[in-house]
Design an enzyme around this catalytic site. Sequence first.
Site, mmCIF file in Angstrom:
data_model
loop_
_atom_site.group_PDB
_atom_site.id
_atom_site.type_symbol
_atom_site.label_atom_id
_atom_site.label_comp_id
_atom_site.label_asym_id
_atom_site.label_seq_id
_atom_site.Cartn_x
_atom_site.Cartn_y
_atom_site.Cartn_z
ATOM 1 N N ARG A 134 0.832 -1.213 0.000
ATOM 2 C CA ARG A 134 0.000 0.000 0.000
ATOM 3 C C ARG A 134 0.867 1.264 0.000
ATOM 4 O O ARG A 134 0.485 2.279 -0.589
ATOM 5 C CB ARG A 134 -0.965 -0.007 1.185
ATOM 6 C CG ARG A 134 -2.185 -0.898 0.931
ATOM 7 C CD ARG A 134 -3.180 -0.885 2.082
ATOM 8 N NE ARG A 134 -4.416 -1.561 1.677
ATOM 9 C CZ ARG A 134 -5.370 -1.946 2.501
ATOM 10 N NH1 ARG A 134 -5.255 -1.727 3.806
ATOM 11 N NH2 ARG A 134 -6.463 -2.539 2.046
ATOM 12 N N GLY A 136 -5.519 -5.770 2.066
ATOM 13 C CA GLY A 136 -4.221 -5.528 2.702
ATOM 14 C C GLY A 136 -3.496 -6.822 3.012
ATOM 15 O O GLY A 136 -2.339 -7.013 2.629
HETATM 16 N N1 LIG Z 1 -9.067 -19.300 10.569
HETATM 17 C C1 LIG Z 1 -8.615 -18.102 10.925
HETATM 18 N N2 LIG Z 1 -8.510 -17.774 12.230
HETATM 19 C C2 LIG Z 1 -8.047 -16.552 12.590
HETATM 20 N N3 LIG Z 1 -7.670 -15.586 11.726
HETATM 21 C C3 LIG Z 1 -7.762 -15.867 10.421
HETATM 22 C C4 LIG Z 1 -8.237 -17.132 9.952
HETATM 23 N N4 LIG Z 1 -8.205 -17.096 8.601
HETATM 24 C C5 LIG Z 1 -7.744 -15.887 8.238
HETATM 25 N N5 LIG Z 1 -7.469 -15.146 9.320
HETATM 26 C C6 LIG Z 1 -6.906 -13.774 9.372
HETATM 27 O O1 LIG Z 1 -7.598 -12.901 8.522
HETATM 28 C C7 LIG Z 1 -6.793 -11.734 8.387
HETATM 29 C C8 LIG Z 1 -7.073 -11.038 7.080
HETATM 30 O O2 LIG Z 1 -8.452 -10.759 6.954
HETATM 31 P P1 LIG Z 1 -9.046 -9.442 6.253
HETATM 32 O O3 LIG Z 1 -10.509 -9.656 6.143
HETATM 33 O O4 LIG Z 1 -8.566 -8.235 6.994
HETATM 34 O O5 LIG Z 1 -8.379 -9.502 4.791
HETATM 35 P P2 LIG Z 1 -7.701 -8.368 3.915
HETATM 36 O O6 LIG Z 1 -7.128 -9.022 2.726
HETATM 37 O O7 LIG Z 1 -6.728 -7.586 4.769
HETATM 38 O O8 LIG Z 1 -8.894 -7.439 3.500
HETATM 39 P P3 LIG Z 1 -9.115 -5.874 3.852
HETATM 40 O O9 LIG Z 1 -8.146 -5.123 3.005
HETATM 41 O O10 LIG Z 1 -10.558 -5.632 3.561
HETATM 42 O O11 LIG Z 1 -8.778 -5.725 5.316
HETATM 43 C C9 LIG Z 1 -5.363 -12.222 8.535
HETATM 44 O O12 LIG Z 1 -4.742 -11.503 9.585
HETATM 45 C C10 LIG Z 1 -5.491 -13.718 8.868
HETATM 46 O O13 LIG Z 1 -4.607 -14.143 9.867
HETATM 47 O O1 LIG Z 2 -7.870 -2.319 5.095
HETATM 48 C C1 LIG Z 2 -8.899 -1.925 4.521
HETATM 49 O O2 LIG Z 2 -9.635 -2.683 3.862
HETATM 50 C C2 LIG Z 2 -9.210 -0.445 4.533
HETATM 51 O O3 LIG Z 2 -8.140 0.294 5.049
HETATM 52 C C3 LIG Z 2 -10.481 -0.169 5.315
HETATM 53 O O4 LIG Z 2 -10.345 -0.524 6.661
HETATM 54 P P1 LIG Z 2 -11.653 -0.749 7.566
HETATM 55 O O5 LIG Z 2 -12.287 -2.035 7.077
HETATM 56 O O6 LIG Z 2 -11.173 -0.824 8.977
HETATM 57 O O7 LIG Z 2 -12.570 0.428 7.329
#
Ligand SMILES: Nc1ncnc2c1ncn2[C@@H]1O[C@H](COP(=O)(O)OP(=O)(O)OP(=O)(O)O)[C@@H](O)[C@H]1O
Ligand SMILES: O=C(O)[C@H](O)COP(=O)(O)O
Length: 398
Positions: A38, A355
């Site tokens: 990012r 992310g």
């Molecule tokens: N079974 C699980 N138990 C606990 N944590 C989990 C599990 N599977 C995935 N995760 C956690 O989910 C997190 C990522 O989820 P997240 O929804 O934030 O995805 P993202 O790609 O960062 O999307 P965004 O950009 O919307 O935040 C990671 O830190 C990972 O460790």
């Molecule tokens: O990591 C993301 O997807 C954006 O920064 C938005 O974060 P939020 O889901 O905490 O609003």
Amino acid sequence: MSKKFRTLDDVDVKSKRVLLRVDLNVPMENGRVTDATRLERVAPTIAEIADKGGKVILLAHFGRPKGRDAKDSLKPVAEALSKVIKKAVAFANDCIGEAAAKAVAAMKDGGILCLENTRFHKEEEKNDPAFVAELAKLGDIWVNDAFSAAHRAHATTEGLGHKLPAYAGRTMQAELDALGKALEAPTKPVIAIIGGAKVSTKIDLLENLVTKVDALVIGGGMANTFLHAQGVGVGKSLAEKDLAATALRILEKASTANCAIILPVDAVVAYHFAANSPSHAYGLDAIPADGMILDVGPQSIARIHAAIDDAATLVWNGPLGAFEMTPFDRGTVVAAKHAAERTKAKKLISVAGGGDTVAALNQAGVADDFSYVSTAGGAFLEWMEGKPLPGVEVLKQR
Ligand SMILES: Nc1ncnc2c1ncn2[C@@H]1O[C@H](COP(=O)(O)OP(=O)(O)OP(=O)(O)O)[C@@H](O)[C@H]1O
Ligand SMILES: O=C(O)[C@H](O)COP(=O)(O)O
């Protein structure tokens, strides 16, 4: 891309105070940024404004703090950003008030200043007009370069666009352009993989997504929530049990829409949320009550491979397991490598976002092999659904 909003091509930023909304919500471990994607993506916008003599005032959130909390300070992120862009980044320990005003007043043309986490003020998420007015005092124009936070109608992602002349940054432009090209009319069959931890903020999106895709693979904490809803004992796993009714409604909708749902059929379970903690793969009828599902199991991985093989387009948000810790990265890494191979063989168009998802693809060493990697997770899913994103809509109004 047809031009729907003003960009940096439409403004002379020289000597202007530019409030630049960026997404600095990067994965961190022990105060260290573990994936700088990012930061790398916003670098061109920052460099362009600074090189043209504008004063770059960075606005961003970090985490989901309830009020001021030192562990969610943007200071270490600003330091990491400085290394990425190879320019000094000053820091002010508040985004409004005297600290911010003084720091802005001290800026020279071409300077870069990062203001502290906007979510240290609850008014940010409320899009509070008085808070927006305080922020607006610090700038002459507002540039939104945070596509990945554009699904939030917050003060710095939306409110400022009503108060100051508003422009899209280069990352915002690039994201909308690339996603439009890859996914506006996707080659079918389309498969989505949704995992991760943000269950409550993403589960509603699945209701629409199942009407747009031919198959949906559910993993991560999201899958645990669905499995619980189906009566599977998920022990101490991350699951939002109060969302069981929503999960069941989504399964029903998927069935009506002819969207195949691929949920885990086995799971890797550990007893401690720590790297290399002893673990074992279990069938769904045997998940220990004191265990935690931290990854999809081998049979599930085989099914996910088969589903990817059947698809022409893949959209992916959210890791399939707790990929930051070995060996619980296995499902995510193996599936990512498989999707990358299919993409290289020109059998798949693969678009991933989020992310942590980007961090996981980097960890698997395949981010460059995907057709497109977006910085956005939730925003990307809402864009996929065809929902207007407040942070993009406001740019179109002015
Ligand atoms: N079974 C699980 N138990 C606990 N944590 C989990 C599990 N599977 C995935 N995760 C956690 O989910 C997190 C990522 O989820 P997240 O929804 O934030 O995805 P993202 O790609 O960062 O999307 P965004 O950009 O919307 O935040 C990671 O830190 C990972 O460790
Ligand atoms: O990591 C993301 O997807 C954006 O920064 C938005 O974060 P939020 O889901 O905490 O609003």
